[in-house]
Design a protein around this motif. Structure first.
Motif, PDB file in Angstrom:
ATOM      1  N   TYR A   8       0.834  -1.197   0.000  1.00 32.57           N
ATOM      2  CA  TYR A   8       0.000   0.000   0.000  1.00 32.57           C
ATOM      3  C   TYR A   8       0.870   1.249   0.000  1.00 32.57           C
ATOM      4  O   TYR A   8       1.917   1.281   0.645  1.00 32.57           O
ATOM      5  CB  TYR A   8      -0.885   0.038   1.249  1.00 32.57           C
ATOM      6  N   SER A   9       0.386   2.257  -0.691  1.00 37.68           N
ATOM      7  CA  SER A   9       1.040   3.552  -0.695  1.00 37.68           C
ATOM      8  C   SER A   9      -0.042   4.616  -0.783  1.00 37.68           C
ATOM      9  O   SER A   9      -1.170   4.328  -1.186  1.00 37.68           O
ATOM     10  CB  SER A   9       1.994   3.661  -1.892  1.00 37.68           C
ATOM     11  N   VAL A  10       0.305   5.827  -0.402  1.00 30.02           N
ATOM     12  CA  VAL A  10      -0.638   6.942  -0.501  1.00 30.02           C
ATOM     13  C   VAL A  10       0.055   8.090  -1.198  1.00 30.02           C
ATOM     14  O   VAL A  10       1.215   8.402  -0.893  1.00 30.02           O
ATOM     15  CB  VAL A  10      -1.140   7.393   0.897  1.00 30.02           C
ATOM     16  N   CYS A  31       6.158   2.368   0.032  1.00 26.71           N
ATOM     17  CA  CYS A  31       5.011   1.524   0.317  1.00 26.71           C
ATOM     18  C   CYS A  31       5.287   0.598   1.497  1.00 26.71           C
ATOM     19  O   CYS A  31       6.420   0.473   1.957  1.00 26.71           O
ATOM     20  CB  CYS A  31       4.610   0.732  -0.921  1.00 26.71           C
ATOM     21  N   PHE A  35      -1.620  -1.904   5.434  1.00 27.18           N
ATOM     22  CA  PHE A  35      -2.345  -0.647   5.301  1.00 27.18           C
ATOM     23  C   PHE A  35      -2.342   0.071   6.645  1.00 27.18           C
ATOM     24  O   PHE A  35      -2.229   1.280   6.709  1.00 27.18           O
ATOM     25  CB  PHE A  35      -3.780  -0.863   4.802  1.00 27.18           C
ATOM     26  N   PRO A  46       0.376   3.817   5.852  1.00 27.58           N
ATOM     27  CA  PRO A  46      -0.512   4.333   4.802  1.00 27.58           C
ATOM     28  C   PRO A  46      -1.863   4.837   5.309  1.00 27.58           C
ATOM     29  O   PRO A  46      -2.345   5.875   4.857  1.00 27.58           O
ATOM     30  CB  PRO A  46      -0.671   3.144   3.856  1.00 27.58           C
ATOM     31  N   TYR A  50      -2.982   8.679   4.848  1.00 29.49           N
ATOM     32  CA  TYR A  50      -4.254   8.960   4.173  1.00 29.49           C
ATOM     33  C   TYR A  50      -5.150   9.839   5.067  1.00 29.49           C
ATOM     34  O   TYR A  50      -5.686  10.846   4.610  1.00 29.49           O
ATOM     35  CB  TYR A  50      -4.972   7.655   3.819  1.00 29.49           C
ATOM     36  N   ILE A 115      -5.125   6.121  -2.588  1.00 33.76           N
ATOM     37  CA  ILE A 115      -4.483   4.924  -2.054  1.00 33.76           C
ATOM     38  C   ILE A 115      -4.054   4.066  -3.242  1.00 33.76           C
ATOM     39  O   ILE A 115      -4.870   3.753  -4.104  1.00 33.76           O
ATOM     40  CB  ILE A 115      -5.442   4.127  -1.149  1.00 33.76           C
ATOM     41  N   GLU A 143       9.189  -0.793   5.358  1.00 35.65           N
ATOM     42  CA  GLU A 143       9.030   0.186   4.280  1.00 35.65           C
ATOM     43  C   GLU A 143       9.819  -0.239   3.055  1.00 35.65           C
ATOM     44  O   GLU A 143      10.917  -0.777   3.172  1.00 35.65           O
ATOM     45  CB  GLU A 143       9.540   1.562   4.728  1.00 35.65           C
TER      46      GLU A 143
END
Length: 161
Positions: A8-10, A31, A35, A46, A50, A115, A143
């Motif tokens: 997951y990344s934002v 990422c 989450f 993330p 977010y 996202i 990470e």
């Protein structure tokens, strides 16, 4: 390397659109395989990233550290691409103008968080790089960086307000 099904990344709407238009639909991301990992510090989590971006956009926070970080990151990325002849001077100036317009006019919707959902695959394994200890948010955080993530290898969740 951690085995996971999804990373997951934002990122912001503005960063996403610049990557799509100017960088041949290739994205630079940090990422995590979580989450919302309980041991993941807020600055590399993330869900927390977010939430902070969304809160700052909704409240139109003119002192938002997350939005300032994003503006700075987009500018650094454009300079790097320009200095390495990956984009033209015209493209570099256009990116700077887009970022300046969004930031100076306080167009908060441009900083809406997206996202990125990145399914694990052989293609992802080949480009996924662990973040070194000195650059991680915490010794406990998990990470990764992907310097050139093709748009075809991830999905985007845009939660409209």
């Amino acid at each position: 390397m951690a085995k996971t099904l999804i990373y997951y990344s934002v990122n912001t709407k503005l960063a996403y659109e610049i990557n799509e238009k100017y960088y041949n639909k290739t994205h630079y991301v940090w990422c995590s395989p979580f989450f919302h990992g309980v041991d993941q510090p807020a600055s590399s989590n993330p869900k927390e990233i977010y939430r902070e971006l969304r809160r700052d956009v909704e409240s139109e926070d003119e002192h938002s550290a997350k939005i300032r970080q994003n503006v700075s990151g987009i500018r650094r990325g454009a300079k790097f691409k320009h200095d390495n002849h990956l984009i033209s001077s015209t493209q570099f100036e256009e990116i700077k103008a887009l970022v300046n317009r969004s930031w100076q006019r306080r167009i908060f919707s441009d900083f809406t968080p997206f996202i990125y959902v990145i399914p694990h695959s052989i293609d992802i394994e080949a480009i996924l790089k662990p973040v070194g200890l000195k650059d991680k948010a915490s010794v406990r955080s998990v990470e990764y960086q992907i310097r050139e993530l093709p748009r075809a290898l991830f999905d985007v969740i845009n939660v409209d307000y």
